[in-house]
Design a protein around this motif. Structure first.
Motif, PDB file in Angstrom:
ATOM      1  N   ASP A  18     -12.137 -16.188 -18.842  1.00 59.18           N
ATOM      2  CA  ASP A  18     -13.769 -16.250 -19.297  1.00 59.18           C
ATOM      3  C   ASP A  18     -14.215 -15.092 -18.352  1.00 59.18           C
ATOM      4  O   ASP A  18     -15.015 -14.106 -19.090  1.00 59.18           O
ATOM      5  CB  ASP A  18     -14.187 -17.641 -19.023  1.00 59.18           C
ATOM      6  N   ILE A  19     -13.975 -15.042 -17.034  1.00 67.68           N
ATOM      7  CA  ILE A  19     -14.681 -14.016 -16.151  1.00 67.68           C
ATOM      8  C   ILE A  19     -14.281 -12.750 -16.260  1.00 67.68           C
ATOM      9  O   ILE A  19     -15.121 -11.714 -16.448  1.00 67.68           O
ATOM     10  CB  ILE A  19     -14.613 -14.700 -14.660  1.00 67.68           C
ATOM     11  N   ASN A  20     -12.893 -12.460 -16.335  1.00 68.37           N
ATOM     12  CA  ASN A  20     -12.568 -11.226 -16.699  1.00 68.37           C
ATOM     13  C   ASN A  20     -13.133 -10.430 -18.125  1.00 68.37           C
ATOM     14  O   ASN A  20     -13.760  -9.405 -18.089  1.00 68.37           O
ATOM     15  CB  ASN A  20     -11.165 -11.195 -16.844  1.00 68.37           C
ATOM     16  N   PHE A  21     -13.118 -11.252 -18.897  1.00 69.53           N
ATOM     17  CA  PHE A  21     -13.857 -10.949 -20.424  1.00 69.53           C
ATOM     18  C   PHE A  21     -15.245 -10.207 -20.217  1.00 69.53           C
ATOM     19  O   PHE A  21     -15.979  -9.399 -20.505  1.00 69.53           O
ATOM     20  CB  PHE A  21     -13.755 -11.939 -21.413  1.00 69.53           C
ATOM     21  N   ARG A  22     -16.029 -11.492 -19.517  1.00 67.32           N
ATOM     22  CA  ARG A  22     -17.672 -11.216 -19.494  1.00 67.32           C
ATOM     23  C   ARG A  22     -17.820 -10.217 -18.529  1.00 67.32           C
ATOM     24  O   ARG A  22     -18.821  -9.357 -18.729  1.00 67.32           O
ATOM     25  CB  ARG A  22     -18.282 -12.697 -18.861  1.00 67.32           C
ATOM     26  N   VAL A  23     -16.880 -10.010 -17.554  1.00 65.58           N
ATOM     27  CA  VAL A  23     -17.158  -8.997 -16.620  1.00 65.58           C
ATOM     28  C   VAL A  23     -17.031  -7.455 -17.334  1.00 65.58           C
ATOM     29  O   VAL A  23     -17.578  -6.511 -17.151  1.00 65.58           O
ATOM     30  CB  VAL A  23     -16.424  -9.143 -15.384  1.00 65.58           C
ATOM     31  N   VAL A  24     -16.071  -7.080 -17.970  1.00 66.99           N
ATOM     32  CA  VAL A  24     -15.693  -6.108 -18.478  1.00 66.99           C
ATOM     33  C   VAL A  24     -16.623  -6.032 -19.444  1.00 66.99           C
ATOM     34  O   VAL A  24     -17.140  -4.538 -19.767  1.00 66.99           O
ATOM     35  CB  VAL A  24     -14.391  -6.304 -19.415  1.00 66.99           C
ATOM     36  N   GLN A  25     -17.403  -6.819 -20.385  1.00 65.95           N
ATOM     37  CA  GLN A  25     -18.576  -6.615 -21.403  1.00 65.95           C
ATOM     38  C   GLN A  25     -19.825  -6.129 -20.523  1.00 65.95           C
ATOM     39  O   GLN A  25     -20.253  -5.281 -21.135  1.00 65.95           O
ATOM     40  CB  GLN A  25     -18.784  -7.962 -22.127  1.00 65.95           C
ATOM     41  N   ALA A  26     -20.161  -6.806 -19.465  1.00 68.06           N
ATOM     42  CA  ALA A  26     -21.246  -6.345 -18.435  1.00 68.06           C
ATOM     43  C   ALA A  26     -21.044  -4.912 -18.206  1.00 68.06           C
ATOM     44  O   ALA A  26     -22.054  -4.006 -17.887  1.00 68.06           O
ATOM     45  CB  ALA A  26     -21.297  -7.377 -17.437  1.00 68.06           C
ATOM     46  N   LEU A  27     -19.642  -4.642 -17.727  1.00 66.37           N
ATOM     47  CA  LEU A  27     -19.642  -3.148 -16.909  1.00 66.37           C
ATOM     48  C   LEU A  27     -19.772  -2.122 -18.279  1.00 66.37           C
ATOM     49  O   LEU A  27     -20.138  -1.050 -18.131  1.00 66.37           O
ATOM     50  CB  LEU A  27     -18.312  -3.119 -16.406  1.00 66.37           C
ATOM     51  N   ILE A  28     -19.134  -2.361 -19.438  1.00 67.20           N
ATOM     52  CA  ILE A  28     -19.504  -1.590 -20.601  1.00 67.20           C
ATOM     53  C   ILE A  28     -20.944  -1.472 -20.919  1.00 67.20           C
ATOM     54  O   ILE A  28     -21.371  -0.294 -21.068  1.00 67.20           O
ATOM     55  CB  ILE A  28     -18.769  -2.100 -21.894  1.00 67.20           C
ATOM     56  N   GLU A  29     -21.676  -2.424 -20.944  1.00 72.41           N
ATOM     57  CA  GLU A  29     -23.158  -2.474 -21.293  1.00 72.41           C
ATOM     58  C   GLU A  29     -24.047  -1.485 -20.131  1.00 72.41           C
ATOM     59  O   GLU A  29     -24.982  -0.957 -20.465  1.00 72.41           O
ATOM     60  CB  GLU A  29     -23.685  -4.054 -21.340  1.00 72.41           C
ATOM     61  N   GLN A  30     -23.456  -1.832 -18.999  1.00 75.51           N
ATOM     62  CA  GLN A  30     -24.054  -0.874 -17.803  1.00 75.51           C
ATOM     63  C   GLN A  30     -23.622   0.486 -17.685  1.00 75.51           C
ATOM     64  O   GLN A  30     -23.798   1.261 -16.873  1.00 75.51           O
ATOM     65  CB  GLN A  30     -23.971  -1.539 -16.625  1.00 75.51           C
ATOM     66  N   ARG A  31     -22.625   0.847 -18.641  1.00 74.54           N
ATOM     67  CA  ARG A  31     -22.006   2.061 -18.775  1.00 74.54           C
ATOM     68  C   ARG A  31     -21.347   2.442 -17.526  1.00 74.54           C
ATOM     69  O   ARG A  31     -21.219   3.607 -16.880  1.00 74.54           O
ATOM     70  CB  ARG A  31     -22.974   3.162 -19.082  1.00 74.54           C
ATOM     71  N   LEU A  32     -20.735   1.626 -16.770  1.00 71.26           N
ATOM     72  CA  LEU A  32     -20.003   1.903 -15.396  1.00 71.26           C
ATOM     73  C   LEU A  32     -18.616   2.202 -16.032  1.00 71.26           C
ATOM     74  O   LEU A  32     -17.756   2.439 -15.212  1.00 71.26           O
ATOM     75  CB  LEU A  32     -19.929   0.543 -14.465  1.00 71.26           C
ATOM     76  N   ILE A  33     -17.946   1.338 -17.066  1.00 74.23           N
ATOM     77  CA  ILE A  33     -16.524   1.702 -17.692  1.00 74.23           C
ATOM     78  C   ILE A  33     -16.802   2.040 -19.128  1.00 74.23           C
ATOM     79  O   ILE A  33     -17.647   1.884 -19.703  1.00 74.23           O
ATOM     80  CB  ILE A  33     -15.497   0.671 -17.452  1.00 74.23           C
ATOM     81  N   LYS A  34     -15.928   2.979 -19.613  1.00 74.23           N
ATOM     82  CA  LYS A  34     -15.856   3.403 -21.190  1.00 74.23           C
ATOM     83  C   LYS A  34     -14.615   2.905 -21.802  1.00 74.23           C
ATOM     84  O   LYS A  34     -13.491   3.444 -21.367  1.00 74.23           O
ATOM     85  CB  LYS A  34     -16.143   4.908 -21.298  1.00 74.23           C
ATOM     86  N   SER A  35     -14.810   1.592 -22.313  1.00 69.96           N
ATOM     87  CA  SER A  35     -13.832   0.954 -22.712  1.00 69.96           C
ATOM     88  C   SER A  35     -13.373   1.288 -24.353  1.00 69.96           C
ATOM     89  O   SER A  35     -14.439   0.722 -25.199  1.00 69.96           O
ATOM     90  CB  SER A  35     -13.759  -0.614 -22.620  1.00 69.96           C
ATOM     91  N   SER A  36     -12.279   1.975 -24.639  1.00 61.62           N
ATOM     92  CA  SER A  36     -11.873   2.177 -26.006  1.00 61.62           C
ATOM     93  C   SER A  36     -10.604   1.476 -26.269  1.00 61.62           C
ATOM     94  O   SER A  36     -10.066   2.120 -27.143  1.00 61.62           O
ATOM     95  CB  SER A  36     -11.869   3.565 -26.337  1.00 61.62           C
ATOM     96  N   GLY A  37     -10.224   0.475 -25.875  1.00 55.99           N
ATOM     97  CA  GLY A  37      -8.924  -0.093 -26.025  1.00 55.99           C
ATOM     98  C   GLY A  37      -8.657  -1.044 -24.679  1.00 55.99           C
ATOM     99  O   GLY A  37      -9.340  -1.117 -23.936  1.00 55.99           O
ATOM    100  N   ASP A  38      -7.443  -1.268 -24.498  1.00 50.51           N
ATOM    101  CA  ASP A  38      -6.531  -2.000 -23.416  1.00 50.51           C
ATOM    102  C   ASP A  38      -6.863  -1.107 -22.037  1.00 50.51           C
ATOM    103  O   ASP A  38      -7.051  -1.648 -21.075  1.00 50.51           O
ATOM    104  CB  ASP A  38      -5.389  -2.475 -23.727  1.00 50.51           C
ATOM    105  N   TRP A  39      -6.744   0.365 -22.119  1.00 50.49           N
ATOM    106  CA  TRP A  39      -6.516   1.109 -21.115  1.00 50.49           C
ATOM    107  C   TRP A  39      -7.875   1.821 -20.796  1.00 50.49           C
ATOM    108  O   TRP A  39      -8.079   2.425 -21.643  1.00 50.49           O
ATOM    109  CB  TRP A  39      -5.249   1.857 -21.130  1.00 50.49           C
ATOM    110  N   TYR A  40      -8.531   1.768 -19.718  1.00 53.08           N
ATOM    111  CA  TYR A  40      -9.697   2.684 -19.363  1.00 53.08           C
ATOM    112  C   TYR A  40      -9.756   2.944 -17.937  1.00 53.08           C
ATOM    113  O   TYR A  40      -9.088   2.103 -17.382  1.00 53.08           O
ATOM    114  CB  TYR A  40     -11.019   1.863 -20.101  1.00 53.08           C
ATOM    115  N   SER A  41     -10.479   4.125 -17.775  1.00 56.35           N
ATOM    116  CA  SER A  41     -10.645   4.378 -16.140  1.00 56.35           C
ATOM    117  C   SER A  41     -11.317   3.427 -15.462  1.00 56.35           C
ATOM    118  O   SER A  41     -12.443   2.811 -15.733  1.00 56.35           O
ATOM    119  CB  SER A  41     -11.172   5.701 -16.114  1.00 56.35           C
TER     120      SER A  41
END
Length: 541
Positions: free
Chosen positions: A385-408
């Motif tokens: 639950d937390i891993n999923f929600r943190v990834v979504q938050a980081l994408i929204e804040q443009r701290l990561i760019k997720s285009s699949g399983d692997w991202y910087s």
């Protein structure tokens, strides 16, 4: 712990298989199947056996599937029912340890030498007592909580053993996971510099620490190892850290691989969680072998409110622990901020370093300062639950760019051993651009020997995102700040050992997300596992 169980498809299938082999029919067949399913479930929950009722005993005796010799699939011993494999592991481990304890030490030394390594103090020097035990016996268990100096003590013991020996000793250092091996290696290196002995003697104490699987020569996907009773390790001394994490099969295979007259020194915190797999080896050994066990009782590093909080939980003083938590000290307090926002903000530092093309070691050090620990893998406030929600938050804040399983910036934990790649369950890496290879995404790992290795994501064994990890997976690690998250409702996994283990991962700050009912109930519950190891050792010692 076996009163309310949820059987798996494997439990049912195994029960059907043995029932068919037994030839039991009708009501007795159903009863036998229920017993076998219960045993299969018990083993999956970490029990090596369970106690039969008189009615169950009669059914098992009529099945023809159990005896006391280990020649049948089930073993019946003093009303305890085992799967043959785990009965065999218990017997082998007990017999090997008793044989080890019966060996001659062949070493002795003057009190002046002990005093040089352990200066005389007014109170009992527990570290010195541990050293005396380790010189006296070929087998020693040194247990103690955080900061009691287990590593410092064992380094001095190794120096004493080298000093008292007429020939150089071959020493191997091991730990259950790569992270634990890395921590032990760092501690060994630091402790060696403070030794009161010659540089030549210091050089005889190794710093390299390997995982137990690597020490024994893992041969995946088989459960067998290169080194065993027929081909023992060429080691005079084997030191193993974080023994509470080691399950019954692995400990058995380790001691079976020791050569005649080898010394074994085990280090660990007996109050921590037991192994994920079968057994409570460290607790059983300290219970059965008090003469060979030395507890370090003075903490030199772990102090303040975190220590007080951990001790209250370890002693199951639930009301005191809740009072300490509600006082909201700087070191120990509730999380006041929004959970996901707080976790996401904690990732900014290492993600910024990655964007600035900083070295992996810098990025890894920044990431490792903070860690979220969860009790459960699924459900609200779980790892998933937390891993999923943190990834979504980081994408929204443009701290990561997720285009699949692997991202910087993706932090991952290996969940399957791969001896070829030298990656093992629990190893943590970070996916980031490889500046030496046109920015190609690679996953970097810091190994126990200090080397940095990188792999293409596609080459990795099974792994998972690790903004949050389970408390079980955190064993052998330390973090400056720990955020400990408990579920909203009580469940069987919640025990005082679980909370104690999570708390003692924090070096400076501990924050918690929990409610009073779950917190108090958790502290009142202890890990209970059925095992015959302690009594078996007592009988034959």
């Amino acid at each position: 712990m076996l009163n309310e169980i949820t059987l798996s498809h494997l439990d049912y299938a195994f029960a059907r298989f043995l029932t068919q082999k037994s030839g039991l029919k009708d009501e007795q067949g159903k009863q036998f199947a229920a017993i076998v399913a219960k045993l299969s479930y018990a083993q999956s929950q970490g029990h090596s056996c369970f106690q039969l009722s008189e009615a169950e005993l009669t059914v098992v005796l009529n099945s023809g599937m159990a005896d006391e010799t280990g020649t049948l699939p089930l073993v019946l011993e003093d009303k305890q029912l085992y799967l043959q494999r785990y009965w065999s592991y218990e017997c082998q481990l007990a017999e090997k340890l008793v044989s080890l304890m019966g060996a001659d030490s062949l070493l002795s030394g003057s009190s002046e030498v002990f005093d040089r390594y352990f200066p005389v103090i007014d109170s009992i020097n527990w570290q010195k007592e541990a050293a005396i035990t380790a010189i006296k016996y070929p087998f020693t268990i040194i247990t103690g909580g955080p900061g009691t100096g287990k590593t410092t003590t064992v380094v001095k013991i190794l120096a004493l053993l080298q000093e008292f020996s007429e020939i150089p000793l071959n020493i191997m250092l091991a730990a259950p996971t790569g992270k634990a091996a890395m921590r032990l290696q760092e501690s060994i290196g630091q402790s060696k510099h403070d030794l009161d002995c010659s540089e030549a003697l210091k050089e005889m104490i190794p710093e390299q620490v390997v995982t137990i699987h690597r020490l024994l020569g893992a041969r995946p996907p088989s459960p067998y190892f290169k080194y065993n009773a027929d081909l023992p390790l060429a080691c005079d001394i084997v030191v193993v850290d974080e023994v509470s994490m080691i399950d019954l099969p692995l400990m058995t295979k380790l001691v079976n691989a020791l050569k005649v007259n080898a010394r074994l020194i085990l280090l660990g915190d007996k109050d921590q969680l037991a192994s994920v797999e079968t057994g409570t080896v460290l607790a059983d050994l300290t219970n059965a072998l008090p003469e060979y066990t030395q507890e370090l009782k003075v903490s030199y590093r772990f102090s303040g409110h975190i220590k007080t909080f951990a001790e209250a939980i370890n002693h199951q003083e639930a009301d005191l622990a809740w009072e300490l938590l509600t006082k909201n000290y700087a070191e120990v307090c509730f999380l006041k901020e929004d959970l996901i926002d707080y976790i996401a903000n904690k990732q900014v530092a290492y993600l910024q370093l990655i964007s600035e093309n900083a070295s992996f070691t810098e990025c890894y050090a920044a990431f490792s300062e903070f860690q979220v620990l969860c009790a459960t893998r699924e459900g609200l406030y779980s790892v998933d639950d937390i891993n999923f929600r943190v990834v979504q938050a980081l994408i929204e804040q443009r701290l990561i760019k997720s285009s699949g399983d692997w991202y910087s910036g993706r932090p991952i934990m290996i969940t399957q051993n791969d001896a070829v790649l030298q990656l093992y369950n629990g190893d943590i890496g970070i996916c980031m651009p490889d500046t030496e290879n046109s920015g190609q995404l690679m996953v970097f790992f810091l190994h126990a020997d200090g080397a940095v290795r990188k792999y293409l994501p596609a080459r990795l064994p099974y792994c998972e995102t690790v903004f949050a990890m389970t408390i079980h997976k955190s064993q052998g690690s330390e973090f400056d700040e720990v955020l400990l998250v408990l579920p909203e409702v009580i469940n069987p996994i919640l025990t005082k050992e679980l909370i104690y283990t999570g708390i003692t991962r924090a070096k400076t700050t501990l924050k918690m997300v929990t409610n009073k009912e779950v917190f108090l109930q958790t502290i009142k519950r202890k890990v209970e596992r059925f095992s015959g190891l302690a009594e078996r050792i007592k009988k034959i010692a």
